[in-house]
Design an enzyme around this catalytic site. Structure first.
Site, mmCIF file in Angstrom:
data_model
loop_
_atom_site.group_PDB
_atom_site.id
_atom_site.type_symbol
_atom_site.label_atom_id
_atom_site.label_comp_id
_atom_site.label_asym_id
_atom_site.label_seq_id
_atom_site.Cartn_x
_atom_site.Cartn_y
_atom_site.Cartn_z
ATOM 1 C CG ASP A 49 -1.929 0.902 1.146
ATOM 2 O OD1 ASP A 49 -3.402 0.629 1.012
ATOM 3 O OD2 ASP A 49 -2.115 2.404 0.791
ATOM 4 C CG ASN A 95 -13.058 -0.696 4.231
ATOM 5 O OD1 ASN A 95 -13.059 -0.747 5.244
ATOM 6 N ND2 ASN A 95 -11.531 0.380 4.297
ATOM 7 C CD GLN A 110 -15.020 -0.246 -1.918
ATOM 8 O OE1 GLN A 110 -15.687 0.245 -2.132
ATOM 9 N NE2 GLN A 110 -14.373 -1.238 -2.834
ATOM 10 C CG HIS A 143 -8.909 -3.112 -2.321
ATOM 11 N ND1 HIS A 143 -9.784 -2.039 -3.185
ATOM 12 C CD2 HIS A 143 -8.295 -2.430 -0.610
ATOM 13 C CE1 HIS A 143 -9.919 -1.427 -2.130
ATOM 14 N NE2 HIS A 143 -9.515 -0.836 -0.937
ATOM 15 C CG HIS A 149 -6.995 -2.233 3.658
ATOM 16 N ND1 HIS A 149 -6.359 -1.643 2.770
ATOM 17 C CD2 HIS A 149 -8.351 -2.733 3.279
ATOM 18 C CE1 HIS A 149 -6.982 -1.022 2.823
ATOM 19 N NE2 HIS A 149 -7.999 -1.167 2.630
HETATM 20 P P1 AMP Z 1 -9.776 1.543 0.422
HETATM 21 O O1 AMP Z 1 -9.238 2.522 1.079
HETATM 22 O O2 AMP Z 1 -10.867 0.380 1.529
HETATM 23 O O3 AMP Z 1 -10.723 1.601 -0.693
HETATM 24 O O4 AMP Z 1 -8.395 1.751 0.649
HETATM 25 C C1 AMP Z 1 -7.660 1.845 -0.260
HETATM 26 C C2 AMP Z 1 -6.530 1.514 -0.324
HETATM 27 O O5 AMP Z 1 -5.611 1.340 -1.572
HETATM 28 C C3 AMP Z 1 -5.634 3.155 0.516
HETATM 29 O O6 AMP Z 1 -4.978 2.416 2.080
HETATM 30 C C4 AMP Z 1 -4.562 3.455 -0.126
HETATM 31 O O7 AMP Z 1 -3.274 3.860 0.543
HETATM 32 C C5 AMP Z 1 -3.909 2.839 -1.374
HETATM 33 N N1 AMP Z 1 -3.220 3.249 -2.880
HETATM 34 C C6 AMP Z 1 -4.825 3.971 -3.547
HETATM 35 N N2 AMP Z 1 -3.662 3.922 -4.585
HETATM 36 C C7 AMP Z 1 -2.235 3.395 -4.596
HETATM 37 C C8 AMP Z 1 -1.520 2.950 -5.589
HETATM 38 N N3 AMP Z 1 -1.408 3.303 -6.778
HETATM 39 N N4 AMP Z 1 -0.774 1.891 -4.816
HETATM 40 C C9 AMP Z 1 -1.156 1.382 -4.398
HETATM 41 N N5 AMP Z 1 -1.917 1.521 -3.037
HETATM 42 C C10 AMP Z 1 -2.334 2.296 -3.173
#
Ligand code: AMP
Ligand code: ZN
Length: 136
Positions: free
Chosen positions: A32, A88, A95, A101, A103
């Protein structure tokens, strides 16, 4: 199916480079970019599903089996003291990227990661309402 507008489709498919810690035919696991803790990673299916509601059962099962394997591997490699698996669905639930995805969040003593909630109280009324709705 992939969604041409989706960043996680591009990352999972390898069109955008990522820090990949595991890959197979169905999934890519990446670090992440905004980690909650050292080693925070994301399991991304290579196919596009916006959320758990869209996910098919086979992919759901495979994703959780992979989460179990990654938790073991990462705990061994990183020496963490515990592990959170978080997933999420919907902006109200936190989300921000609308490609399913999971975590993988390694936890360390006193790491200060805040994933908790303030416990409420299950009232008789709520309990009865939920039980009757869920039995419908
Ligand atoms: P969520 O809030 O559950 O949708 O999680 C999205 C996650 O994706 C967050 O923890 C962000 O830090 C991560 N994220 C967003 N864009 C990227 C990216 N390009 N590469 C890696 N992680 C990302
Ligand atoms: Zn996608």
């Amino acid at each position: 199916m992939r969604d041409s507008e989706c960043i996680f489709c591009k990352i999972a498919g390898g069109d955008i480079p990522s820090a990949t810690i595991y890959e197979d035919e169905k999934f890519r696991v990446i670090l992440d970019l905004g980690p909650a803790s050292k080693g925070h990673a994301l399991i991304l299916p290579k196919e596009h599903f916006a959320n758990i509601y869209e996910l098919d059962e086979k992919t759901a099962a495979d994703a959780f089996i992979l989460a179990k394997k990654m938790a073991g591997k990462m705990t061994e490699a990183l020496g963490c003291d515990g592990f959170n698996i978080v997933q999420n669905n919907g902006s109200v639930a936190g989300q921000t990227v609308f490609h399913f995805h999971i975590h993988l969040i390694p936890r360390y003593e006193n790491d200060g990661v805040g994933l908790g909630w303030k416990p409420g109280q299950l009232t008789e009324e709520q309990k009865e309402e939920i039980l009757s709705k869920m039995r419908e």
